[in-house]
Scaffold this motif. Sequence first.
Motif, PDB file in Angstrom:
ATOM      1  N   ALA A  68      34.521  29.175  37.867  1.00 11.88           N
ATOM      2  CA  ALA A  68      34.304  28.873  39.289  1.00 11.88           C
ATOM      3  C   ALA A  68      32.869  28.416  39.531  1.00 11.88           C
ATOM      4  CB  ALA A  68      34.635  30.104  40.137  1.00 11.88           C
ATOM      5  N   MET A  69      31.912  29.036  38.841  1.00 11.26           N
ATOM      6  CA  MET A  69      30.510  28.619  38.989  1.00 11.26           C
ATOM      7  C   MET A  69      30.336  27.172  38.537  1.00 11.26           C
ATOM      8  SD  MET A  69      28.581  31.934  37.456  1.00 11.26           S
ATOM      9  CE  MET A  69      28.684  33.547  38.228  1.00 11.26           C
ATOM     10  N   TYR A  70      30.961  26.885  37.399  1.00  6.31           N
ATOM     11  CA  TYR A  70      30.864  25.534  36.846  1.00  6.31           C
ATOM     12  C   TYR A  70      31.450  24.508  37.835  1.00  6.31           C
ATOM     13  CZ  TYR A  70      32.101  21.532  33.934  1.00  6.31           C
ATOM     14  OH  TYR A  70      32.248  20.276  33.439  1.00  6.31           O
ATOM     15  N   LEU A  71      32.612  24.828  38.394  1.00  3.24           N
ATOM     16  CA  LEU A  71      33.240  23.903  39.340  1.00  3.24           C
ATOM     17  C   LEU A  71      32.406  23.783  40.621  1.00  3.24           C
ATOM     18  CD1 LEU A  71      36.991  24.904  38.874  1.00  3.24           C
ATOM     19  CD2 LEU A  71      35.911  22.731  38.218  1.00  3.24           C
ATOM     20  N   ALA A  72      31.802  24.896  41.026  1.00  2.22           N
ATOM     21  CA  ALA A  72      30.960  24.852  42.235  1.00  2.22           C
ATOM     22  C   ALA A  72      29.790  23.904  42.007  1.00  2.22           C
ATOM     23  CB  ALA A  72      30.455  26.255  42.577  1.00  2.22           C
ATOM     24  N   LYS A  73      29.264  23.925  40.801  1.00  2.41           N
ATOM     25  CA  LYS A  73      28.123  23.048  40.515  1.00  2.41           C
ATOM     26  C   LYS A  73      28.557  21.582  40.439  1.00  2.41           C
ATOM     27  CE  LYS A  73      24.026  21.876  39.739  1.00  2.41           C
ATOM     28  NZ  LYS A  73      23.510  21.519  41.043  1.00  2.41           N
ATOM     29  N   THR A  74      29.732  21.338  39.827  1.00  3.32           N
ATOM     30  CA  THR A  74      30.110  19.942  39.616  1.00  3.32           C
ATOM     31  C   THR A  74      30.849  19.325  40.802  1.00  3.32           C
ATOM     32  OG1 THR A  74      32.042  20.738  38.409  1.00  3.32           O
ATOM     33  CG2 THR A  74      30.176  20.000  37.093  1.00  3.32           C
ATOM     34  N   LEU A  75      31.469  20.143  41.638  1.00  3.25           N
ATOM     35  CA  LEU A  75      32.261  19.567  42.731  1.00  3.25           C
ATOM     36  C   LEU A  75      31.576  19.649  44.095  1.00  3.25           C
ATOM     37  CD1 LEU A  75      35.905  20.773  41.945  1.00  3.25           C
ATOM     38  CD2 LEU A  75      34.777  18.645  41.283  1.00  3.25           C
ATOM     39  N   THR A  76      30.502  20.416  44.178  1.00  4.05           N
ATOM     40  CA  THR A  76      29.816  20.475  45.467  1.00  4.05           C
ATOM     41  C   THR A  76      28.364  20.078  45.250  1.00  4.05           C
ATOM     42  OG1 THR A  76      28.864  22.712  45.421  1.00  4.05           O
ATOM     43  CG2 THR A  76      31.203  22.539  45.988  1.00  4.05           C
ATOM     44  N   THR A  77      27.628  19.976  46.337  1.00  2.00           N
ATOM     45  CA  THR A  77      26.222  19.594  46.201  1.00  2.00           C
ATOM     46  C   THR A  77      25.322  20.815  46.372  1.00  2.00           C
ATOM     47  OG1 THR A  77      26.263  19.071  48.526  1.00  2.00           O
ATOM     48  CG2 THR A  77      26.531  17.236  46.998  1.00  2.00           C
ATOM     49  N   ARG A  78      25.921  22.004  46.303  1.00  4.76           N
ATOM     50  CA  ARG A  78      25.135  23.224  46.469  1.00  4.76           C
ATOM     51  C   ARG A  78      24.149  23.416  45.321  1.00  4.76           C
ATOM     52  NH1 ARG A  78      25.750  24.143  51.636  1.00  4.76           N
ATOM     53  NH2 ARG A  78      27.929  24.173  52.237  1.00  4.76           N
ATOM     54  N   SER A  79      23.000  23.980  45.655  1.00  5.74           N
ATOM     55  CA  SER A  79      22.004  24.252  44.620  1.00  5.74           C
ATOM     56  C   SER A  79      22.367  25.550  43.895  1.00  5.74           C
ATOM     57  CB  SER A  79      20.630  24.408  45.275  1.00  5.74           C
ATOM     58  OG  SER A  79      20.641  25.550  46.110  1.00  5.74           O
ATOM     59  N   LEU A  80      21.726  25.785  42.763  1.00  5.16           N
ATOM     60  CA  LEU A  80      22.021  27.007  42.009  1.00  5.16           C
ATOM     61  C   LEU A  80      21.771  28.270  42.834  1.00  5.16           C
ATOM     62  CD1 LEU A  80      20.705  25.996  38.462  1.00  5.16           C
ATOM     63  CD2 LEU A  80      23.074  26.167  39.252  1.00  5.16           C
ATOM     64  N   PRO A  81      20.629  28.389  43.517  1.00  4.28           N
ATOM     65  CA  PRO A  81      20.442  29.607  44.331  1.00  4.28           C
ATOM     66  C   PRO A  81      21.529  29.780  45.394  1.00  4.28           C
ATOM     67  CG  PRO A  81      18.375  28.406  44.122  1.00  4.28           C
ATOM     68  CD  PRO A  81      19.438  27.535  43.528  1.00  4.28           C
ATOM     69  N   GLU A  82      21.949  28.653  46.001  1.00 10.30           N
ATOM     70  CA  GLU A  82      23.015  28.749  47.010  1.00 10.30           C
ATOM     71  C   GLU A  82      24.304  29.252  46.380  1.00 10.30           C
ATOM     72  OE1 GLU A  82      23.037  25.497  50.513  1.00 10.30           O
ATOM     73  OE2 GLU A  82      22.661  24.659  48.526  1.00 10.30           O
ATOM     74  N   ILE A  83      24.612  28.694  45.219  1.00  9.22           N
ATOM     75  CA  ILE A  83      25.827  29.127  44.529  1.00  9.22           C
ATOM     76  C   ILE A  83      25.709  30.618  44.182  1.00  9.22           C
ATOM     77  CG2 ILE A  83      27.243  28.825  42.455  1.00  9.22           C
ATOM     78  CD1 ILE A  83      26.415  25.856  42.490  1.00  9.22           C
ATOM     79  N   GLY A  84      24.539  31.013  43.729  1.00  5.60           N
ATOM     80  CA  GLY A  84      24.304  32.414  43.393  1.00  5.60           C
ATOM     81  C   GLY A  84      24.609  33.328  44.571  1.00  5.60           C
ATOM     82  N   ARG A  85      24.151  32.919  45.732  1.00  5.58           N
ATOM     83  CA  ARG A  85      24.399  33.735  46.930  1.00  5.58           C
ATOM     84  C   ARG A  85      25.886  33.900  47.189  1.00  5.58           C
ATOM     85  NH1 ARG A  85      19.664  31.520  48.790  1.00  5.58           N
ATOM     86  NH2 ARG A  85      20.606  29.709  49.801  1.00  5.58           N
ATOM     87  N   ARG A  86      26.655  32.822  46.993  1.00  6.58           N
ATOM     88  CA  ARG A  86      28.093  32.887  47.259  1.00  6.58           C
ATOM     89  C   ARG A  86      28.843  33.710  46.219  1.00  6.58           C
ATOM     90  NH1 ARG A  86      29.548  28.978  50.817  1.00  6.58           N
ATOM     91  NH2 ARG A  86      27.687  28.186  51.826  1.00  6.58           N
ATOM     92  N   PHE A  87      28.186  33.933  45.071  1.00  5.55           N
ATOM     93  CA  PHE A  87      28.836  34.756  44.055  1.00  5.55           C
ATOM     94  C   PHE A  87      28.239  36.163  44.079  1.00  5.55           C
ATOM     95  CE2 PHE A  87      30.366  30.701  42.696  1.00  5.55           C
ATOM     96  CZ  PHE A  87      31.562  30.948  42.031  1.00  5.55           C
TER      97      PHE A  87
END
Length: 452
Positions: free
Chosen positions: A395-414
């Motif tokens: 899911a992290m990988y897909l979040a990075k490749t399919l959205t424009t969210r930054s790593l810290p943003e993705i981190g917050r959502r996880f």
Amino acid sequence: MIQDSWGRVRHELLKTIGQNNFTTWIEPLTLAEFDDGIARFLAPTKFMRDWVSRNYAEQIRQHLNNSGLEVERVEFHVSEARPVQAAPSARRSAPRAVSAAPAQDTLPGAPLDPRFTFDTFVVGKPNALAHAAARRVAEGAPVSFNPLFLYGGVGLGKTHLMHAITQELRARFPEKKVIYLSAEQFMYRFIQALREREIIAFKELFRGVDVLMVDDLQFIAGKDSTQEEFFHTFNALVDQNRQIVISADRSPGEIKGLEERIKSRLQCGLVVDLHPTDYELRLGILQQKAEMQRGHYPGVKLLPGVLEFLAHRITTNVRVLDGALTRLFAFASLVGRDITLDLTQDCLSDVLRASDRKVSIEEIQRKVAEHYNIRLSDMVGPKRQRTVARPRQVAMYLAKTLTTRSLPEIGRRFGGRDHTTIMHGIRKIEELKATDGQLSDDLDLLRRSLEG
Ligand code: ADP
Ligand code: MG
């Protein structure tokens, strides 16, 4: 002499405000008097008087000045007690003035966009039914369903169809009274009638029409007395077998704050929804709009593949699609380049990014959890077993490749993970993908279902 100036000013206004606004608002005006720096105009109704004085007074004044009259102020008065029905010109009294204009329909109604016709409406699977129903109404045949209720999300063509019906009916049946307005304008006019004690005239006006078209009905949700009045108007027209067409952003049953009896009356007609566009429809619309743009920018060359790319990437609504294309052509013409994929990506990066956000991290987490049969809460939770941790990394990988969210943003959502953890997860999946056929298939499947 003043009438000559007014004639010239009208000509100028036509050029600046467009035929539609001109016909609706300026043409019915009569310059009755010019005295001591004050130009007095007659308008056929109070509503028109107010509208014109709010929206066009200053333009009219300036144009008059430019034409050589020294005008300090413009005033608007109502020309006669009140033309309740669309009064033929002979009945309109404008005693002191020489009217240069043929009388216009004095019924109220919102201006129409001349581009919104059936000719320019592209039909595809998602809107075929709505289009067919609209066409049927526009033929003016005896009423077979009442009302026609069109609903659908923003930018899917509701207003376009409503304008198309109105323009076609007016062209085919000039004698018919066809009113098009938004629910908001209906309310505004109703309140004004209440305030000015003209409610009887208001009722007669709306009950004397042949076809009533009300756009964006959801606006009157929760506005009780407007609903009440609308309900009565509606019933009176249905009883007389007059056609009603209504649009809203959702179905009658889903409009909160709309009275039950209104909902059930609305459901008695034909309720048709405009579905979100599909790829073919978007491509069709783009091809048609591109054709129009070519007319404006004959020198600009559009390369193959660009429209397909846009139809694939911009899935929000047609208005966005249209705006994107307009910008693209203007930009290409300005910089003197062909419209290539590169240029498109440069010029529309913001629009494309905004469309990307359509896939949300939450959606990714949900899909991935479903796919691996784990709980959604485990996506954000602390568990470290492989059966949970691996899907989480996917899911992290897909979040990075399919959205424009930054790593810290993705981190917050996880669940508030550190961006280095996210980085690690993504790397892990990238590594595994190369060797693990099953994982690579999973990723393909998930990506397609998320982007679909
Ligand atoms: P709505 O009222 O449903 O929010 P509009 O009718 O205002 O949407 O449509 C938004 C824009 O998209 C308009 O410029 C309209 O001409 C265009 N549009 C929508 N659907 C179509 C279609 N099927 N063919 C051509 N243009 C369309
Ligand atoms: Mg609309």
